[in-house]
Write an enzyme that holds these catalytic residues in place. Sequence first.
Site, PDB file in Angstrom:
ATOM      1  N   HIS A  29      77.654  21.873  77.542  1.00 14.51           N
ATOM      2  CA  HIS A  29      78.295  20.629  77.095  1.00 14.51           C
ATOM      3  C   HIS A  29      77.326  19.483  76.842  1.00 14.51           C
ATOM      4  O   HIS A  29      77.710  18.464  76.289  1.00 14.51           O
ATOM      5  CB  HIS A  29      79.359  20.176  78.108  1.00 14.51           C
ATOM      6  CG  HIS A  29      78.797  19.500  79.320  1.00 14.51           C
ATOM      7  ND1 HIS A  29      78.180  20.198  80.326  1.00 14.51           N
ATOM      8  CD2 HIS A  29      78.735  18.203  79.674  1.00 14.51           C
ATOM      9  CE1 HIS A  29      77.776  19.351  81.259  1.00 14.51           C
ATOM     10  NE2 HIS A  29      78.089  18.129  80.902  1.00 14.51           N
TER      11      HIS A  29
HETATM   12  C1  UD1 Z   1      80.645  13.399  80.679  1.00 16.88           C
HETATM   13  C2  UD1 Z   1      79.424  12.861  81.425  1.00 16.88           C
HETATM   14  C3  UD1 Z   1      78.587  14.025  81.920  1.00 16.88           C
HETATM   15  C4  UD1 Z   1      79.405  15.024  82.693  1.00 16.88           C
HETATM   16  C5  UD1 Z   1      80.569  15.467  81.835  1.00 16.88           C
HETATM   17  C6  UD1 Z   1      81.452  16.489  82.506  1.00 16.88           C
HETATM   18  C7  UD1 Z   1      78.623  10.712  80.526  1.00 16.88           C
HETATM   19  C8  UD1 Z   1      77.558  10.032  79.768  1.00 16.88           C
HETATM   20  N1  UD1 Z   1      78.574  12.059  80.563  1.00 16.88           N
HETATM   21  O1  UD1 Z   1      80.149  14.034  79.502  1.00 16.88           O
HETATM   22  O2  UD1 Z   1      77.583  13.509  82.766  1.00 16.88           O
HETATM   23  O3  UD1 Z   1      78.601  16.143  83.015  1.00 16.88           O
HETATM   24  O4  UD1 Z   1      81.337  14.300  81.512  1.00 16.88           O
HETATM   25  O5  UD1 Z   1      82.333  17.062  81.571  1.00 16.88           O
HETATM   26  O6  UD1 Z   1      79.481  10.044  81.087  1.00 16.88           O
HETATM   27  N2  UD1 Z   1      86.829  14.888  75.085  1.00 16.88           N
HETATM   28  C9  UD1 Z   1      88.081  15.410  74.897  1.00 16.88           C
HETATM   29  N3  UD1 Z   1      88.958  15.360  75.942  1.00 16.88           N
HETATM   30  C10 UD1 Z   1      88.631  14.812  77.132  1.00 16.88           C
HETATM   31  C11 UD1 Z   1      87.353  14.270  77.299  1.00 16.88           C
HETATM   32  C12 UD1 Z   1      86.457  14.319  76.259  1.00 16.88           C
HETATM   33  O7  UD1 Z   1      88.410  15.931  73.854  1.00 16.88           O
HETATM   34  O8  UD1 Z   1      89.493  14.817  78.039  1.00 16.88           O
HETATM   35  C13 UD1 Z   1      85.863  14.964  73.980  1.00 16.88           C
HETATM   36  C14 UD1 Z   1      85.727  13.687  73.227  1.00 16.88           C
HETATM   37  O9  UD1 Z   1      85.906  13.930  71.895  1.00 16.88           O
HETATM   38  C15 UD1 Z   1      84.316  13.212  73.512  1.00 16.88           C
HETATM   39  C16 UD1 Z   1      83.606  14.452  74.030  1.00 16.88           C
HETATM   40  O10 UD1 Z   1      84.619  15.313  74.523  1.00 16.88           O
HETATM   41  O11 UD1 Z   1      83.678  12.728  72.382  1.00 16.88           O
HETATM   42  C17 UD1 Z   1      82.655  14.110  75.152  1.00 16.88           C
HETATM   43  O12 UD1 Z   1      83.302  13.362  76.184  1.00 16.88           O
HETATM   44  P1  UD1 Z   1      82.520  12.172  76.936  1.00 16.88           P
HETATM   45  O13 UD1 Z   1      83.408  11.489  77.867  1.00 16.88           O
HETATM   46  O14 UD1 Z   1      81.798  11.368  75.934  1.00 16.88           O
HETATM   47  O15 UD1 Z   1      81.389  12.854  77.776  1.00 16.88           O
HETATM   48  P2  UD1 Z   1      81.142  14.349  78.289  1.00 16.88           P
HETATM   49  O16 UD1 Z   1      80.352  15.075  77.278  1.00 16.88           O
HETATM   50  O17 UD1 Z   1      82.384  14.995  78.772  1.00 16.88           O
END
Ligand code: UD1
Length: 353
Positions: free
Chosen positions: A202
Amino acid sequence: VRVLSVVGARPQFVKLAPIARAMPGEVEHLIAHTGQHYDHNMSDAFFADLGIPAPEFNLGVGSGKHGAQTGAMLGGLEEVIEETTPDWVLVYGDTNSTLAAAIAAVKLHVPVAHLEAGLRSFNRRMPEEHNRVLTDHAADLLLAPTQVAMDHLATEGLAERSVLVGDVMTDVLFEVRDEVADAPLDLPVAVSDGEYYIATIHRPDNTDDPRRLRAIIDGIGKVGKPVVLLAHPRLRAQADKHGIALDAGSITVSEPLGYPQLVNAAARSAGVITDSGGLQKEAFLLRVPCTTLRPETEWVETVDLGWNVLVDKDFDRLAEVVERARPAATAAAPYGDGNAATAVVEALVARAK
Ligand code: UD1
């Protein structure tokens, strides 16, 4: 004593579970969820499976660029902290939710405690590294999981604010491992114990560069046993964007699992392939070999003890590394004995002003 826990992303719900349980009656424990993770299987499922009380506050911030996301949380949390006037704002790990809560609290002169303080990758490309360093330097109480973390904090001049409490993910892992010991495997492909691998990817450094992602997927696809790839939303989105098929070779793609299902699946696997911090440590605690798709790790003990091997390039050879012989058994317990949450609560109560 009133403690406001701020969480937002999946690994933080796991860390919150043992803390919420360890809070004694005299502590008023409030929970604020920033809404960074919002899909059912990235958020609510964890509250339900781990018996975490429903948050008193949910900011519903959702996804966004780092600055916009963190800024929206900062504004929302300022209101929550002003309204609740806690003795401690307790922040977890290294996500944007962690940093937002730490800044909101310190600006309001409310004491901040950072759980999982002192971890360092020394890789300044990682958003988590920015979040941890900034949060540690803003916080009043640094709750460190390991001696290595304590040493990093001392090097940065933060020894006086630091306490070694152990790792709360160990608390919850041991508990859930025992609960699922007799549960059947819940995976989208029929596999037998010890005859499959679990994979997760991820991190932006792995998902957002199509050449690198393709090389990783090709490498995993060549593993000689089935690999169940638990696909984080970011991985799916980036693979779709670049037309990369995730189900190459040995790979079966699955939705992310709930925590008990993940622990069960990891415990019975032949090994784990991941870029997650938590899963590297969970694999070690379950004594399952781990292959980490990163140039470095914060959880250096897993590597030093022989249970984790880092692969950052040369993904052609990934299958060979994944299928290596099991390391020598070890009784080492660098992450504590599963009672870290009690130590955390004691530190908060003892140091409340
Ligand atoms: C975040 C944390 C990371 C952690 C990870 C666990 C930061 C900078 N990073 O990364 O340290 O290891 O969580 O998963 O805070 N999305 C969905 N549904 C959700 C959540 C996210 O579709 O419920 C998608 C969104 O389109 C988003 C992408 O996933 O753009 C990434 O989500 P984001 O909250 O930016 O960070 P993670 O990559 O999950």
